[in-house]
Structure formats: C-alpha cells, structure tokens
Design an enzyme around this catalytic site. Structure first.
Site, PDB file in Angstrom:
ATOM      1  N   LYS A  91     -51.225 -13.829 -13.437  1.00  0.00           N
ATOM      2  CA  LYS A  91     -51.916 -12.612 -13.006  1.00  0.00           C
ATOM      3  C   LYS A  91     -50.907 -11.677 -12.374  1.00  0.00           C
ATOM      4  O   LYS A  91     -50.141 -12.085 -11.489  1.00  0.00           O
ATOM      5  CB  LYS A  91     -52.994 -12.975 -11.960  1.00  0.00           C
ATOM      6  CG  LYS A  91     -53.766 -11.769 -11.459  1.00  0.00           C
ATOM      7  CD  LYS A  91     -54.899 -11.414 -12.379  1.00  0.00           C
ATOM      8  CE  LYS A  91     -55.481 -10.034 -12.138  1.00  0.00           C
ATOM      9  NZ  LYS A  91     -54.786  -8.950 -12.894  1.00  0.00           N
ATOM     10  N   GLN A 112     -45.052 -12.155  -7.110  1.00  0.00           N
ATOM     11  CA  GLN A 112     -46.487 -12.248  -7.397  1.00  0.00           C
ATOM     12  C   GLN A 112     -47.004 -13.679  -7.255  1.00  0.00           C
ATOM     13  O   GLN A 112     -48.144 -13.895  -6.849  1.00  0.00           O
ATOM     14  CB  GLN A 112     -46.746 -11.715  -8.818  1.00  0.00           C
ATOM     15  CG  GLN A 112     -48.190 -11.315  -9.078  1.00  0.00           C
ATOM     16  CD  GLN A 112     -48.521  -9.924  -8.550  1.00  0.00           C
ATOM     17  OE1 GLN A 112     -47.751  -9.003  -8.729  1.00  0.00           O
ATOM     18  NE2 GLN A 112     -49.672  -9.774  -7.912  1.00  0.00           N
ATOM     19  N   LYS A 127     -45.999 -10.795 -14.446  1.00  0.00           N
ATOM     20  CA  LYS A 127     -45.773  -9.341 -14.353  1.00  0.00           C
ATOM     21  C   LYS A 127     -45.295  -8.848 -15.705  1.00  0.00           C
ATOM     22  O   LYS A 127     -44.726  -9.616 -16.488  1.00  0.00           O
ATOM     23  CB  LYS A 127     -44.702  -9.046 -13.307  1.00  0.00           C
ATOM     24  CG  LYS A 127     -44.730  -7.622 -12.797  1.00  0.00           C
ATOM     25  CD  LYS A 127     -45.748  -7.450 -11.696  1.00  0.00           C
ATOM     26  CE  LYS A 127     -45.921  -6.008 -11.297  1.00  0.00           C
ATOM     27  NZ  LYS A 127     -46.744  -5.880 -10.083  1.00  0.00           N
ATOM     28  N   ASP A 167     -49.813  -1.099 -12.258  1.00  0.00           N
ATOM     29  CA  ASP A 167     -48.723  -1.036 -11.281  1.00  0.00           C
ATOM     30  C   ASP A 167     -48.171   0.389 -11.422  1.00  0.00           C
ATOM     31  O   ASP A 167     -48.906   1.283 -11.888  1.00  0.00           O
ATOM     32  CB  ASP A 167     -47.655  -2.116 -11.579  1.00  0.00           C
ATOM     33  CG  ASP A 167     -46.674  -2.308 -10.424  1.00  0.00           C
ATOM     34  OD1 ASP A 167     -47.019  -2.995  -9.453  1.00  0.00           O
ATOM     35  OD2 ASP A 167     -45.553  -1.751 -10.469  1.00  0.00           O
ATOM     36  N   THR A 210     -55.625  -1.863  -2.836  1.00  0.00           N
ATOM     37  CA  THR A 210     -54.299  -2.169  -2.288  1.00  0.00           C
ATOM     38  C   THR A 210     -54.068  -1.381  -1.000  1.00  0.00           C
ATOM     39  O   THR A 210     -53.635  -1.930   0.019  1.00  0.00           O
ATOM     40  CB  THR A 210     -53.188  -1.871  -3.316  1.00  0.00           C
ATOM     41  OG1 THR A 210     -53.562  -2.448  -4.567  1.00  0.00           O
ATOM     42  CG2 THR A 210     -51.859  -2.438  -2.866  1.00  0.00           C
ATOM     43  N   SER A 378     -58.559  -7.675  -7.846  1.00  0.00           N
ATOM     44  CA  SER A 378     -58.502  -8.013  -9.271  1.00  0.00           C
ATOM     45  C   SER A 378     -59.126  -9.382  -9.492  1.00  0.00           C
ATOM     46  O   SER A 378     -59.854  -9.608 -10.466  1.00  0.00           O
ATOM     47  CB  SER A 378     -57.049  -8.051  -9.757  1.00  0.00           C
ATOM     48  OG  SER A 378     -56.573  -6.760 -10.032  1.00  0.00           O
TER      49      SER A 378
HETATM   50  P1  NDP Z   1     -48.210   4.802  -8.824  1.00  0.00           P
HETATM   51  O1  NDP Z   1     -47.553   4.952 -10.130  1.00  0.00           O
HETATM   52  O2  NDP Z   1     -49.639   5.129  -8.664  1.00  0.00           O
HETATM   53  O3  NDP Z   1     -47.406   5.613  -7.701  1.00  0.00           O
HETATM   54  C1  NDP Z   1     -46.075   5.376  -7.467  1.00  0.00           C
HETATM   55  C2  NDP Z   1     -45.584   6.348  -6.426  1.00  0.00           C
HETATM   56  O4  NDP Z   1     -44.265   5.974  -6.010  1.00  0.00           O
HETATM   57  C3  NDP Z   1     -45.462   7.764  -6.952  1.00  0.00           C
HETATM   58  O5  NDP Z   1     -45.676   8.666  -5.909  1.00  0.00           O
HETATM   59  C4  NDP Z   1     -44.007   7.799  -7.430  1.00  0.00           C
HETATM   60  O6  NDP Z   1     -43.456   9.092  -7.498  1.00  0.00           O
HETATM   61  C5  NDP Z   1     -43.332   6.999  -6.363  1.00  0.00           C
HETATM   62  N1  NDP Z   1     -42.100   6.396  -6.917  1.00  0.00           N
HETATM   63  C6  NDP Z   1     -41.996   5.613  -8.005  1.00  0.00           C
HETATM   64  N2  NDP Z   1     -40.712   5.279  -8.237  1.00  0.00           N
HETATM   65  C7  NDP Z   1     -40.019   5.873  -7.268  1.00  0.00           C
HETATM   66  C8  NDP Z   1     -38.648   5.920  -6.968  1.00  0.00           C
HETATM   67  N3  NDP Z   1     -37.726   5.271  -7.726  1.00  0.00           N
HETATM   68  N4  NDP Z   1     -38.287   6.622  -5.869  1.00  0.00           N
HETATM   69  C9  NDP Z   1     -39.227   7.244  -5.104  1.00  0.00           C
HETATM   70  N5  NDP Z   1     -40.526   7.248  -5.360  1.00  0.00           N
HETATM   71  C10 NDP Z   1     -40.912   6.580  -6.424  1.00  0.00           C
HETATM   72  O7  NDP Z   1     -47.934   3.276  -8.406  1.00  0.00           O
HETATM   73  P2  NDP Z   1     -48.691   2.390  -7.319  1.00  0.00           P
HETATM   74  O8  NDP Z   1     -49.138   3.229  -6.175  1.00  0.00           O
HETATM   75  O9  NDP Z   1     -49.655   1.549  -8.027  1.00  0.00           O
HETATM   76  O10 NDP Z   1     -47.503   1.432  -6.839  1.00  0.00           O
HETATM   77  C11 NDP Z   1     -46.665   1.729  -5.728  1.00  0.00           C
HETATM   78  C12 NDP Z   1     -46.017   0.452  -5.238  1.00  0.00           C
HETATM   79  O11 NDP Z   1     -47.033  -0.482  -4.831  1.00  0.00           O
HETATM   80  C13 NDP Z   1     -45.178  -0.312  -6.255  1.00  0.00           C
HETATM   81  O12 NDP Z   1     -44.126  -0.967  -5.589  1.00  0.00           O
HETATM   82  C14 NDP Z   1     -46.148  -1.366  -6.800  1.00  0.00           C
HETATM   83  O13 NDP Z   1     -45.457  -2.475  -7.343  1.00  0.00           O
HETATM   84  C15 NDP Z   1     -46.877  -1.715  -5.511  1.00  0.00           C
HETATM   85  N6  NDP Z   1     -48.188  -2.341  -5.653  1.00  0.00           N
HETATM   86  C16 NDP Z   1     -49.175  -1.779  -6.392  1.00  0.00           C
HETATM   87  C17 NDP Z   1     -50.414  -2.362  -6.471  1.00  0.00           C
HETATM   88  C18 NDP Z   1     -51.559  -1.732  -7.198  1.00  0.00           C
HETATM   89  O14 NDP Z   1     -52.660  -2.288  -7.144  1.00  0.00           O
HETATM   90  N7  NDP Z   1     -51.385  -0.602  -7.860  1.00  0.00           N
HETATM   91  C19 NDP Z   1     -50.695  -3.641  -5.804  1.00  0.00           C
HETATM   92  C20 NDP Z   1     -49.613  -4.116  -4.970  1.00  0.00           C
HETATM   93  C21 NDP Z   1     -48.408  -3.488  -4.929  1.00  0.00           C
HETATM   94  P3  NDP Z   1     -43.272   9.814  -8.947  1.00  0.00           P
HETATM   95  O15 NDP Z   1     -44.648  10.176  -9.369  1.00  0.00           O
HETATM   96  O16 NDP Z   1     -42.395  10.962  -8.660  1.00  0.00           O
HETATM   97  O17 NDP Z   1     -42.626   8.786  -9.833  1.00  0.00           O
HETATM   98  O1  2IT Z   2     -48.147  -5.868  -7.410  1.00  0.00           O
HETATM   99  C1  2IT Z   2     -49.370  -6.115  -7.537  1.00  0.00           C
HETATM  100  O2  2IT Z   2     -49.936  -6.975  -6.866  1.00  0.00           O
HETATM  101  C2  2IT Z   2     -50.133  -5.330  -8.511  1.00  0.00           C
HETATM  102  N1  2IT Z   2     -49.571  -4.436  -9.134  1.00  0.00           N
HETATM  103  C3  2IT Z   2     -51.562  -5.643  -8.778  1.00  0.00           C
HETATM  104  C4  2IT Z   2     -51.698  -6.837  -9.661  1.00  0.00           C
HETATM  105  C5  2IT Z   2     -53.082  -7.147 -10.143  1.00  0.00           C
HETATM  106  O3  2IT Z   2     -53.175  -8.032 -10.996  1.00  0.00           O
HETATM  107  O4  2IT Z   2     -54.060  -6.545  -9.700  1.00  0.00           O
END
Ligand code: NDP
Ligand code: 2IT
Length: 445
Positions: A91, A112, A127, A167, A210, A378
């Site tokens: 997952k 993860q 992943k 992600d 999240t 999830s």
């Molecule tokens: P999104 O794609 O929704 O948003 C990502 C954000 O981070 C955007 O604002 C993006 O800016 C910015 N970003 C991405 N890459 C970079 C970089 N190299 N430098 C600076 N800013 C950056 O992703 P999520 O919000 O889903 O994910 C954000 C983080 O949270 C990640 O690390 C992900 O692995 C983690 N995560 C996500 C989960 C989920 O349920 N979605 C669960 C747990 C963890 P821009 O648009 O300019 O690229």
């Molecule tokens: O980093 C994370 O935990 C996620 N991007 C969410 C994973 C999931 O299966 O909901």
C-alpha cells in the site's frame, strides 16, 4: 554485536545501490534507531530481518509511452516498488514528478512499510511513480499518460495484492483516470486504488486526511507541553493536498497560518493566509502561488521556496517534499523561537536538521508518524469498499483522529521504553519495526 549487524546491513545497501542517496538516507535513519532493538532481540539477526527489510520484495520498471496534443510521442519511466507485505497488501502512493527515480521511490516505499505499521491497519508497504511532469499538460494529455501508466501497472496490482493511491502530482483527477482504465482492462470494479472520487467508491475525508491527521498529531504533542493551536503562528511549506488541509484544520483550531509555498517561491501574509484563495489557485486554476501576492496587497512573495523557514513562527510544518529543510533552516527556526516541527511531507528534514531538532529538544514529529493519516484513511477506504458501504465524514474523521492519537501514544511509549523519552523519531522507528519484524518471523522465510 548487533550494532555491527546494523552497520553491515547499511554497508551492503550502499554497495549494492551506490547511486541511491535518498534510499540510503531513509535506511540509515531507521536503522540508526534499531541498534538497541537488535541487542535485545537476537532472533531478528538470526532470521536476517534487516537484510530482508532493505531489499524490496518486488520492483517493476516499465515504459510509459504517450502522445501529446500535437501528436508528438514521449516516453517516461514508470516504477512500482512492492516493498514488504508482512502486515497486508502492498500500500502506498504514486508520484508523478520529473525527479522520480528508483532511489526516490525506494526511500518512499521503505518509509511506507513503517508508517503503515504504525496505523494499526492491515497494510504492507509499497510506492510507485513516474518521471512525468504534469505541469502545463492538458487534461487529455494527463488522461492519456494515466491510461498508458495503468496499461502496464494493472498486471501487478489488485485490491488484495497492491493498492496504490496519490502522492505528489497525483490527486483525484489522476486516480480517476487510472481507476477507469483499470476497470476497463480487467472488467473489475473494486478497491484497487484509494483516493477515488466520492461518486465511485472514494471515502469521505480522504482528501483532507493527511493534513488533518498531521494537525491531530501535532495537537497531541502540544497537549503534552500544556499548550494548543490557539494563537500559534504556523509556517507551512507546499500548497498541495497535504499543506492545504493542514492549514485548514490548524486555522479551525485557532492558529494563524502566515506562510505557504510552491516550488517557485513562498507567500508571507502577516494577517493570515486566505485559504480559499490558495485552494482556488491551486485546486481549480492550477496556477503558481505568486498569483496570491498579486491579489492580496499586504502579502509578500519570495522567490526561493526554501527561504520560507526564515519566517519566525511557533510551529513549522514542512508539507512539500524530501530534504526541503536543512540544518541551517533548522537552526534559524529554533533561533526564531519555533517550538514544534511536524512533518507532513515524507523525509522533509535532512539528517542534520533532524539532529538540530532533537538536540534542541523541541517537539519533533517525524513524517512516518505525523503524516500517517493519509494512508490510514486509505485503509478505511479499503474497508468501506470491501463492505460495499460508505461511512459519513464524521465517522471517518473520528476514526482518523483516534488513529493519530494512538500513533502518538505508541511512539511516545516506545521512545520511553528504549531510554530516549524525548525522541519521537526513535519511538516511531522502533514501534513500527517491531510489528513488521515479528510478523515476518511468524510467517517464516
Ligand atoms: P501535491 O502534489 O498535492 O503538492 C505538492 C506541493 O509541494 C506543491 O505545492 C509543490 O509545488 C510542492 N513541491 C513539490 N516538489 C517540490 C520541490 N522539489 N521543492 C519545493 N516544493 C515542491 O502533493 P502532496 O501534498 O500530496 O504531497 C506533499 C508531500 O506529502 C510529499 O512529500 C508526499 O510524499 C507527502 N505525503 C502525501 C500524502 C497524501 O495523502 N497526499 C500522504 C503522506 C505524505 P509545485 O506545485 O510548484 O510543484
Ligand atoms: O506517503 C503516503 O503515505 C501517501 N502518499 C499516501 C499513501 C496511500 O496509500 O494513501
């Protein structure tokens, strides 16, 4: 000696995968906490648990060809790492970002395993992703890419085998396209993906989970320090799924979010970020965050997104990406009086930054615990799909909240049991590892 076992395993990983720096970093961070565990439990070394945990059970790398709106053919690389299935089906999310490579997907898959263990649900670790850049692509281009990605991935996943989700760069739109294509190829409507739209099996509160979970986790840390979110100033990096809903929940608890960012820069709004504006810019119009400063007169825009950590705040929540917060940024935060750092992103703090936080004994919530609310929900989506039922928003949110409270308690207890009572990173690694390792022992080789 068990510390030698840890060192030997890390050496093997580095030798076998010399280029994979993010992967080394994640493995080294977890293994660093496990020396006393190995000393207490010799059976783990005898069963080769660390060797087996640092090598994915399966890795799939595939071509993703697609045609843009002008008829030009492009080829990207797709990856799925099915890391560990001791606790349940693989997952974990799928990331679409130009930086994606095996090192990044393996570090995320490795993290993860432990995050999913902490949730207390039946979830293994995995992943995936592709080095595809969704920025500036039309809706049809995104759809064709997602369909091509799923044209290979469908062979390797199923509701009881491997359940991807979103992600970075993968949200409800992309999950919808991938789900539609999976259903078309396999002629099965099941919970093979999570983060689905609410009309076709998605769970209420998954979008928010999240970010909300991160705030619930932080609230527990603050409670232990006899305080709460009321009137606290927050700096949140990112403006994607995690950042937006962390900001929303923190605001609802009385905090003031004063800065957010994207990869192009950050906005600082002393009066408090107007979240509706950010949501509209990012979720609807898919524009850059500098537009915020054009619309809000008193807001300031800075072009280096990493400078966001120079803004004085009480609580910092890195919610963008890995290694976005280094030792200098960490020292600056502490100098400015920051009392808590809670990681919404995966591995956002460099190892040196993590050391600055733990040495300073500020409240530090490591990502694998603090951001586990997304994958937890999830897991709740998978349960609802299996039952063919939908729970209300409040039911899911209440379950999410209690999972985050339990995670905090479990990692705090593990940290205390292993004589590092203030170190939640150690606690998270140890509590998560013990469950996975014991399940692996029970299941044999
Ligand atoms: P999104 O794609 O929704 O948003 C990502 C954000 O981070 C955007 O604002 C993006 O800016 C910015 N970003 C991405 N890459 C970079 C970089 N190299 N430098 C600076 N800013 C950056 O992703 P999520 O919000 O889903 O994910 C954000 C983080 O949270 C990640 O690390 C992900 O692995 C983690 N995560 C996500 C989960 C989920 O349920 N979605 C669960 C747990 C963890 P821009 O648009 O300019 O690229
Ligand atoms: O980093 C994370 O935990 C996620 N991007 C969410 C994973 C999931 O299966 O909901």
């Amino acid at each position: 000696m068990s510390s030698q076992y840890v060192a030997r395993t890390l050496e093997t990983v580095k030798k076998r995968y010399p280029e994979e720096n993010e992967f080394h970093q994640a493995v080294s961070e977890v293994l660093g906490s496990l020396v006393p565990v190995m000393e207490k439990n010799k059976e783990f070394e005898e069963a080769g648990i660390l060797e087996r945990l640092t090598e994915p059970e399966r890795q799939i790398i595939f071509m993703v060809p697609w045609v843009d709106d002008n008829g030009k053919v492009h080829v990207n690389r797709g990856i799925r790492v099915q890391y560990n299935s001791a606790l349940g089906p693989y997952k974990g999310g799928i990331r679409f970002h130009p930086s994606v490579n095996t090192s990044i997907i393996k570090f995320l898959g490795f993290e993860q395993i432990f995050k999913n263990s902490l949730t207390g649900l039946m979830l293994g670790g995995g992943k995936g992703g592709a080095d595809f850049d969704p920025k500036g692509k039309s809706n049809n281009e995104i759809m064709r890419f997602c369909q091509s990605f799923m044209t290979e991935l469908y062979r390797h996943i199923d509701a009881d085998t491997d359940v991807p989700a979103g992600d970075i760069g993968v949200g409800a739109r992309e999950i919808g396209f991938m789900f539609g294509h999976y259903k078309r190829i396999k002629n099965i409507f099941n919970g093979v993906l999570t983060g689905k739209g609410l009309l076709y099996g998605g769970s209420l509160a998954r979008t928010e989970a999240t970010g909300y979970g991160c705030v619930y986790f932080c609230d527990e840390m603050l409670r232990d320090r006899k305080t709460g979110f009321e009137n606290k100033k927050l700096v949140i990096s990112g403006s994607g799924n995690v950042a937006v809903y962390a900001a929303q929940k923190a605001q609802s608890l009385g905090a003031k979010v004063i800065a957010m960012s994207d990869s192009g820069g950050y906005v600082y709004d002393e009066e408090g970020i107007k979240l509706d504006l950010i949501k509209n810019l990012k979720e609807v119009e898919r524009k850059r965050i500098n537009e915020y400063a054009k619309e809000v007169k008193n807001a300031k825009y800075g072009e280096n997104c990493f400078d966001i950590w120079n803004i004085p705040c009480d609580i910092a929540m890195p919610c963008a990406t890995q290694n976005e917060l280094d030792a200098n940024a960490a020292r600056q935060l502490i100098k400015n009086g920051c009392m808590a750092v809670v990681e919404g992103a995966n591995m956002p703090s460099t190892p040196e930054a993590e050391k600055v936080f733990t040495d300073a004994k500020i409240a530090y919530g490591p990502g694998k615990a603090a951001n586990a609310g997304g994958v937890s929900t999830s897991g709740l989506e998978m349960s609802q799909n299996s039952q063919r039922l939908s729970w209300t928003f409040d039911e899911v949110d209440a379950k999410l909240h209690s999972i985050m409270i339990n995670i905090y308690a479990a990692i705090k207890n593990a940290a205390a049991e292993y004589n590092t009572p203030d170190n939640l990173a150690n606690g998270a690694n140890i509590a998560a590892f013990l469950k996975v390792a014991r399940a692996m022992l029970a299941q044999g080789l």
